[in-house]
Design a protein around this motif. Structure first.
Motif, PDB file in Angstrom:
ATOM      1  N   THR A  83       0.632  -1.049  -0.056  1.00 41.36           N
ATOM      2  CA  THR A  83      -0.004   0.099   0.031  1.00 41.36           C
ATOM      3  C   THR A  83       1.047   1.268   0.150  1.00 41.36           C
ATOM      4  N   ASP A  84       2.135   1.215   0.733  1.00 39.95           N
ATOM      5  CA  ASP A  84       3.087   2.241   0.577  1.00 39.95           C
ATOM      6  C   ASP A  84       3.174   2.635  -1.173  1.00 39.95           C
ATOM      7  N   ILE A  85       3.296   1.687  -1.744  1.00 42.65           N
ATOM      8  CA  ILE A  85       3.406   2.084  -3.274  1.00 42.65           C
ATOM      9  C   ILE A  85       2.300   2.612  -3.813  1.00 42.65           C
ATOM     10  N   ALA A  86       1.207   1.668  -3.523  1.00 42.31           N
ATOM     11  CA  ALA A  86      -0.041   2.059  -4.397  1.00 42.31           C
ATOM     12  C   ALA A  86      -0.704   3.351  -3.931  1.00 42.31           C
ATOM     13  N   LEU A  87      -0.435   3.892  -2.770  1.00 36.37           N
ATOM     14  CA  LEU A  87      -1.179   5.125  -2.520  1.00 36.37           C
ATOM     15  C   LEU A  87      -0.546   6.300  -2.722  1.00 36.37           C
ATOM     16  N   TYR A  88       0.711   6.069  -3.475  1.00 41.29           N
ATOM     17  CA  TYR A  88       1.633   7.218  -4.062  1.00 41.29           C
ATOM     18  C   TYR A  88       1.019   7.659  -5.478  1.00 41.29           C
ATOM     19  N   ALA A  89       0.213   6.738  -6.126  1.00 37.83           N
ATOM     20  CA  ALA A  89      -0.112   6.806  -7.357  1.00 37.83           C
ATOM     21  C   ALA A  89      -1.141   7.829  -7.582  1.00 37.83           C
ATOM     22  N   ASP A  90      -1.378   8.347  -8.618  1.00 40.80           N
ATOM     23  CA  ASP A  90      -2.589   9.523  -8.782  1.00 40.80           C
ATOM     24  C   ASP A  90      -3.651   8.863  -8.924  1.00 40.80           C
ATOM     25  N   GLN A  91      -3.839   7.620  -9.445  1.00 42.27           N
ATOM     26  CA  GLN A  91      -5.361   6.915  -9.487  1.00 42.27           C
ATOM     27  C   GLN A  91      -5.076   5.725  -9.209  1.00 42.27           C
ATOM     28  N   ILE A  92      -5.976   5.112  -8.407  1.00 40.54           N
ATOM     29  CA  ILE A  92      -6.205   3.562  -8.089  1.00 40.54           C
ATOM     30  C   ILE A  92      -7.212   2.907  -8.765  1.00 40.54           C
ATOM     31  N   ILE A  93      -7.100   1.961  -9.247  1.00 43.14           N
ATOM     32  CA  ILE A  93      -8.495   0.988  -9.805  1.00 43.14           C
ATOM     33  C   ILE A  93      -8.184  -0.134  -9.521  1.00 43.14           C
ATOM     34  N   CYS A  94      -8.830  -0.822  -8.965  1.00 44.60           N
ATOM     35  CA  CYS A  94      -8.547  -2.246  -8.318  1.00 44.60           C
ATOM     36  C   CYS A  94      -9.963  -3.313  -8.633  1.00 44.60           C
ATOM     37  N   ALA A  95      -9.667  -4.519  -8.741  1.00 43.58           N
ATOM     38  CA  ALA A  95     -10.626  -5.466  -8.730  1.00 43.58           C
ATOM     39  C   ALA A  95     -11.404  -5.461  -7.427  1.00 43.58           C
ATOM     40  N   SER A  96     -12.793  -5.760  -7.604  1.00 39.54           N
ATOM     41  CA  SER A  96     -13.594  -5.539  -6.703  1.00 39.54           C
ATOM     42  C   SER A  96     -13.348  -6.498  -5.320  1.00 39.54           C
ATOM     43  N   ASP A  97     -12.610  -7.560  -5.372  1.00 37.81           N
ATOM     44  CA  ASP A  97     -12.469  -8.494  -4.507  1.00 37.81           C
ATOM     45  C   ASP A  97     -10.823  -8.265  -3.870  1.00 37.81           C
ATOM     46  N   THR A  98     -10.119  -7.129  -4.142  1.00 39.55           N
ATOM     47  CA  THR A  98      -8.783  -7.181  -3.823  1.00 39.55           C
ATOM     48  C   THR A  98      -8.817  -6.898  -2.627  1.00 39.55           C
ATOM     49  N   LYS A  99      -7.835  -7.559  -1.794  1.00 39.12           N
ATOM     50  CA  LYS A  99      -7.660  -7.203  -0.301  1.00 39.12           C
ATOM     51  C   LYS A  99      -6.646  -6.100  -0.175  1.00 39.12           C
ATOM     52  N   ILE A 100      -6.989  -5.114   0.501  1.00 42.86           N
ATOM     53  CA  ILE A 100      -6.238  -3.896   0.752  1.00 42.86           C
ATOM     54  C   ILE A 100      -6.211  -3.382   2.321  1.00 42.86           C
ATOM     55  N   GLY A 101      -4.839  -3.259   2.825  1.00 43.14           N
ATOM     56  CA  GLY A 101      -4.923  -2.957   4.065  1.00 43.14           C
ATOM     57  C   GLY A 101      -3.550  -2.743   4.456  1.00 43.14           C
ATOM     58  N   TYR A 102      -3.450  -2.589   5.948  1.00 43.12           N
ATOM     59  CA  TYR A 102      -2.164  -2.586   6.690  1.00 43.12           C
ATOM     60  C   TYR A 102      -2.102  -3.315   7.801  1.00 43.12           C
ATOM     61  N   PRO A 103      -2.304  -4.827   7.833  1.00 48.50           N
ATOM     62  CA  PRO A 103      -2.334  -5.493   9.326  1.00 48.50           C
ATOM     63  C   PRO A 103      -0.861  -5.435  10.108  1.00 48.50           C
ATOM     64  N   PRO A 104       0.080  -4.838   9.630  1.00 49.66           N
ATOM     65  CA  PRO A 104       1.191  -4.833  10.639  1.00 49.66           C
ATOM     66  C   PRO A 104       1.024  -3.813  11.601  1.00 49.66           C
ATOM     67  N   THR A 105       0.024  -2.915  11.498  1.00 53.38           N
ATOM     68  CA  THR A 105      -0.161  -1.996  12.469  1.00 53.38           C
ATOM     69  C   THR A 105      -0.701  -2.838  13.991  1.00 53.38           C
ATOM     70  N   ARG A 106      -0.956  -4.019  14.099  1.00 50.88           N
ATOM     71  CA  ARG A 106      -1.129  -4.684  15.235  1.00 50.88           C
ATOM     72  C   ARG A 106      -0.119  -5.047  15.821  1.00 50.88           C
ATOM     73  N   VAL A 107       1.222  -5.208  15.199  1.00 47.75           N
ATOM     74  CA  VAL A 107       2.389  -5.302  15.806  1.00 47.75           C
ATOM     75  C   VAL A 107       3.430  -5.193  14.810  1.00 47.75           C
ATOM     76  N   TRP A 108       4.450  -4.453  15.054  1.00 48.92           N
ATOM     77  CA  TRP A 108       5.780  -4.380  14.271  1.00 48.92           C
ATOM     78  C   TRP A 108       5.672  -3.574  12.765  1.00 48.92           C
ATOM     79  N   GLY A 109       4.829  -2.405  12.864  1.00 49.98           N
ATOM     80  CA  GLY A 109       4.781  -1.542  11.655  1.00 49.98           C
ATOM     81  C   GLY A 109       3.806  -0.434  11.903  1.00 49.98           C
ATOM     82  N   VAL A 110       4.035   0.377  11.209  1.00 49.68           N
ATOM     83  CA  VAL A 110       3.339   1.761  10.877  1.00 49.68           C
ATOM     84  C   VAL A 110       3.609   1.912   9.454  1.00 49.68           C
ATOM     85  N   PRO A 111       2.607   2.623   8.543  1.00 49.03           N
ATOM     86  CA  PRO A 111       2.593   2.725   7.235  1.00 49.03           C
ATOM     87  C   PRO A 111       3.772   3.876   7.075  1.00 49.03           C
ATOM     88  N   ALA A 112       4.915   3.652   6.451  1.00 53.32           N
ATOM     89  CA  ALA A 112       6.110   4.424   6.417  1.00 53.32           C
ATOM     90  C   ALA A 112       5.814   5.520   5.600  1.00 53.32           C
TER      91      ALA A 112
END
Length: 349
Positions: A190-219
């Motif tokens: 997501t660090d890569i994708a969210l820098y894009a000007d436009q995001i288009i994705c399949a309806s069933d794409t899994k998107i998120g940042y589970p490491p915020t539960r432990v060992w990570g913050v979206p850099a």
């Protein structure tokens, strides 16, 4: 008779590219010579006015290595410099867009392996040599991530900030960038994708940042800028993921077609963008980016990168790292996610 060679007297002359028409600045110039350009983590090609960057480590879920930000930045610059290219499309080969960082470097092997250099990759030994003795040296970073040692947060920041610089090339490119997501786009992906000007994705794409539960913050620090405060917190305070369809409903994605319609939908979008003159695209992007930058994107990235490092060196972060090293990363992730009821065995984050 009037001279129809002047662009204003030819129908739809404004749709001509920088190589087309009698007075085009590149009309008599050769095409860029990039025959020797090679990338370890992605492929690059142009079709018409579209540059296509495809992450190419499908056997590893296109997991991020030290080569990824360098390859991405080089490919984006290649597209930016090519007067034939009007728009840049980024996607992933295989089952998903990007599963995040290849954590074999630190989580499971304690940082003793160089995930960016593979025996089968051309020039892998050269990459290892180029990183040796620098802040990207995996051995030095492993020492800095030793749970029983002393952690230097700025050595960590020096490494992670350079990953972000490469990913942010999508935001700072002169030309529009479109990320096409399928399968999964999680954690560092997501660090890569969210820098894009436009995001288009399949309806069933899994998107998120589970490491915020432990060992990570979206850099990259882009979530609040893309989703707003409350929705960003809804995801990052839980580590929950959303579907591509919900991403569209929340405004993170511009479209979320059914999976079998994703390619057609993405092609329609980039072809419509590609019809625009490059100068118009550049001016519109610069104008809109000015508002985004004034929101404090650079500051968000800096703060988030520092906290990402801290999150990997808390008591809980060390416990997760040690569990990964002894029981394996998959098991550590299972133990992390099962209480939330959304565990799926995953190798990458």
């Amino acid at each position: 008779m009037p001279d129809e060679s002047h662009s204003g007297q030819r129908p739809a002359a404004w749709r001509e590219g920088l190589r087309e028409g009698p007075h085009a600045p590149f009309a008599d110039r050769p095409e860029p010579d990039n025959a020797g350009a090679r990338y370890k983590t992605l492929t690059y090609e142009t079709t018409g006015r579209v540059a296509r960057i495809v992450f190419n480590r499908p056997e590893r879920g296109n997991a991020i290595t030290p080569d990824t930000p360098l390859d991405l930045a080089a490919a984006v610059e290649r597209a930016d410099l090519d007067p034939r290219v009007h728009v840049i499309l980024v996607s992933g080969r295989g089952k998903g867009f990007c599963g995040g960082y290849d954590l074999d470097m630190f989580a499971e092997n304690g940082g003793t392996s160089d995930a960016g250099a593979h025996e089968t990759a051309p020039g892998a030994a050269d990459n290892r040599a180029a990183r040796a003795g620098t802040v990207l040296d995996p051995v030095a970073q492993a020492v800095n991530h030793n749970p029983w040692g002393v952690w230097d947060p700025m050595l960590d920041y020096a490494m992670m900030s350079r990953f972000n610089r490469g990913f942010a090339s999508l935001l700072h490119a002169n030309k529009p960038t479109v990320a096409k997501l399928h399968g999964f786009c999680v954690a560092g992906g997501t660090d890569i994708a969210l820098y894009a000007d436009q995001i288009i994705c399949a309806s069933d794409t899994k998107i998120g940042y589970p490491p915020t539960r432990v060992w990570g913050v979206p850099a990259a620090g882009m979530w609040a800028h893309r989703l707003g405060d409350q929705r960003a917190k809804r995801l990052l305070l839980t580590g929950d993921c959303i579907s591509g369809k919900q991403a569209e409903e929340w405004g993170l994605a511009v479209e979320a077609p059914e999976p079998d319609e994703l390619d057609e939908c993405a092609e329609n979008l980039v072809e419509r963008i590609a019809m625009m003159p490059i100068n118009q695209l550049m001016m519109v992007k610069l104008a809109l980016n000015s508002a985004l930058i004034n929101q404090g994107v650079a500051n968000s990235t800096m703060v988030s990168t520092v906290f990402d490092g801290i999150s990997r060196h808390t008591r809980e972060g060390y416990a997760f790292q040690l569990r990964s090293m002894t029981a394996g990363f998959r098991e550590a992730v299972r133990e992390r996610d099962e209480p939330f009821g959304d565990h799926k065995r995953a190798q990458f984050e």
